[in-house]
Design a protein around this motif. Structure first.
Motif, PDB file in Angstrom:
ATOM      1  N   ASP A 128      51.546 -11.604 -28.319  1.00  0.00           N
ATOM      2  CA  ASP A 128      51.122 -10.532 -27.411  1.00  0.00           C
ATOM      3  C   ASP A 128      52.317  -9.867 -26.731  1.00  0.00           C
ATOM      4  O   ASP A 128      52.242  -8.689 -26.355  1.00  0.00           O
ATOM      5  N   PHE A 132      52.104  -5.950 -26.743  1.00  0.00           N
ATOM      6  CA  PHE A 132      51.920  -5.243 -25.474  1.00  0.00           C
ATOM      7  C   PHE A 132      52.918  -4.089 -25.374  1.00  0.00           C
ATOM      8  O   PHE A 132      52.577  -2.978 -24.947  1.00  0.00           O
ATOM      9  N   ALA A 135      51.948  -1.264 -27.665  1.00  0.00           N
ATOM     10  CA  ALA A 135      50.812  -0.517 -27.116  1.00  0.00           C
ATOM     11  C   ALA A 135      51.250   0.469 -26.043  1.00  0.00           C
ATOM     12  O   ALA A 135      50.753   1.606 -25.976  1.00  0.00           O
ATOM     13  N   LEU A 136      52.190   0.066 -25.215  1.00  0.00           N
ATOM     14  CA  LEU A 136      52.624   0.900 -24.095  1.00  0.00           C
ATOM     15  C   LEU A 136      53.620   1.980 -24.503  1.00  0.00           C
ATOM     16  O   LEU A 136      53.774   2.976 -23.801  1.00  0.00           O
ATOM     17  N   GLU A 155      43.533  -9.758 -26.130  1.00  0.00           N
ATOM     18  CA  GLU A 155      44.138  -8.970 -25.049  1.00  0.00           C
ATOM     19  C   GLU A 155      45.011  -7.850 -25.616  1.00  0.00           C
ATOM     20  O   GLU A 155      45.086  -6.757 -25.046  1.00  0.00           O
ATOM     21  N   SER A 156      45.677  -8.123 -26.730  1.00  0.00           N
ATOM     22  CA  SER A 156      46.468  -7.069 -27.381  1.00  0.00           C
ATOM     23  C   SER A 156      45.569  -5.967 -27.922  1.00  0.00           C
ATOM     24  O   SER A 156      45.909  -4.775 -27.856  1.00  0.00           O
ATOM     25  N   LEU A 159      44.635  -3.626 -25.109  1.00  0.00           N
ATOM     26  CA  LEU A 159      45.727  -2.755 -24.691  1.00  0.00           C
ATOM     27  C   LEU A 159      46.030  -1.685 -25.736  1.00  0.00           C
ATOM     28  O   LEU A 159      46.299  -0.524 -25.397  1.00  0.00           O
ATOM     29  N   LYS A 162      43.274   1.005 -25.502  1.00  0.00           N
ATOM     30  CA  LYS A 162      43.350   1.843 -24.311  1.00  0.00           C
ATOM     31  C   LYS A 162      44.524   2.812 -24.346  1.00  0.00           C
ATOM     32  O   LYS A 162      44.448   3.909 -23.788  1.00  0.00           O
ATOM     33  N   ASN A 163      45.627   2.410 -24.992  1.00  0.00           N
ATOM     34  CA  ASN A 163      46.840   3.226 -24.964  1.00  0.00           C
ATOM     35  C   ASN A 163      47.114   4.008 -26.242  1.00  0.00           C
ATOM     36  O   ASN A 163      48.027   4.832 -26.269  1.00  0.00           O
ATOM     37  N   SER A 209      37.184  -0.680 -26.497  1.00  0.00           N
ATOM     38  CA  SER A 209      38.427   0.088 -26.323  1.00  0.00           C
ATOM     39  C   SER A 209      38.834   0.931 -27.526  1.00  0.00           C
ATOM     40  O   SER A 209      39.827   1.643 -27.451  1.00  0.00           O
TER      41      SER A 209
END
Length: 301
Positions: A128, A132, A135-136, A155-156, A159, A162-163, A209
């Protein structure tokens, strides 16, 4: 005797060399052209030649090797990817490889804001942590393949969804945990035993998401009918789904969940061959009890 008119390939103009190198396969560039001379190596680092880094054919053609799962091999793949990221100078848009780690992917996140496709199957040391960062930092991502990457969690997925609003293709396949013999002797046993169990959490992450998904592969996922239903409700644009090996789903579950997908063109359902001798049918009274759950319409008994 040398002819006076013999060409000196090292004196070709940079434009000519770029044209020549762009026509070569990735293997020919790395194993041949970059070693010819200094001018060729200098041209080899031209950013436009590294917008796509595709090692897929090198992994797809030979049978899988135990060597691929060693730290030494992973270090080589990381070194190649790190070099490409440096040379590409933010022009890198597609990456297809296997057996890299957080080490190289972290730099991808820093230097590749235009990344659109990331395929990193079979990466035991991708976690992750680097996803992460991807994703950002890589909002243009349209395709992601994290199959067989067991240190990446739901969790990845949240993210990324969403991004990366343009994400259309997600491949999150697991190894065949129903019959792990096809992987044994090649994939380390401790990795085989680490197969993710959070099918429901991953299904929820996808459903909540990734509304724009059109292509979804989740082979051998452990999601249930509830998870599949949430995906079909949350991703109404799905055109293709691969549910091969999803043992917790029945034929009825799949039909009911997918009935709302008006754009669906193709769906691969669980396909199990389970010999009748495996079961004590007299205990249950009727073989038809298995017709729905184990897809007996495709049996060869």
């Amino acid at each position: 005797m040398k002819m006076d008119t013999e060409a000196d390939w090292s004196e070709l103009t940079r434009e000519c060399l770029i044209n020549i190198l762009s026509r070569l396969s990735l293997e020919d560039r790395w194993r041949g052209s970059m070693l010819v001379c200094k001018s060729w190596f200098s041209t080899f680092k031209e950013p436009s030649l590294h917008s796509v880094f595709n090692l897929g054919p090198q992994f797809d053609s030979p049978p899988e090797s135990t060597r691929w799962w060693t730290p030494q091999f992973e270090a080589k793949i990381d070194s190649m990817l790190l070099s490409v990221v440096e040379w590409a100078q933010s022009s890198l848009t597609q990456i297809r490889l296997r057996h890299c780690s957080d080490r190289s992917l972290s730099l991808v996140a820093q230097r590749c804001p235009n990344l659109e496709l990331l395929s990193i199957r079979s990466c035991p040391r991708v976690t992750d942590y680097s996803i992460f960062k991807i994703a950002l930092s890589c909002p243009k991502l349209t395709e992601l393949d994290i199959s067989y990457c067991y240190e990446i969690t739901h969790e990845s997925l949240v993210l990324i969804g969403k991004n990366c609003p343009n994400l259309k293709i997600l491949k999150r396949n697991l190894m065949n945990w129903l019959d792990p013999s096809e992987h044994q002797g090649i994939v380390p046993n401790e990795y085989l035993n680490a197969c993710p169990q959070d099918g429901e959490d991953e299904a929820a992450a996808i459903a909540n998401s990734m509304p724009g998904l059109e292509w979804l592969e989740i082979r051998f996922s452990k999601l249930s009918a509830k998870g599949l239903n949430s995906i079909c409700q949350g991703c109404p644009n799905l055109e293709f789904m691969d549910l091969s090996g999803c043992a917790n789903l029945t034929s009825r579950d799949i039909v009911n969940a997918s009935s709302s997908l008006v754009h669906l063109k193709n769906i691969k359902k669980p396909n199990f061959y389970i010999p009748r001798s495996v079961f004590h049918t007299e205990r249950y009274g009727h073989w038809s009890l298995y017709d729905e759950r184990f897809q007996t319409d495709i049996f060869r008994i």
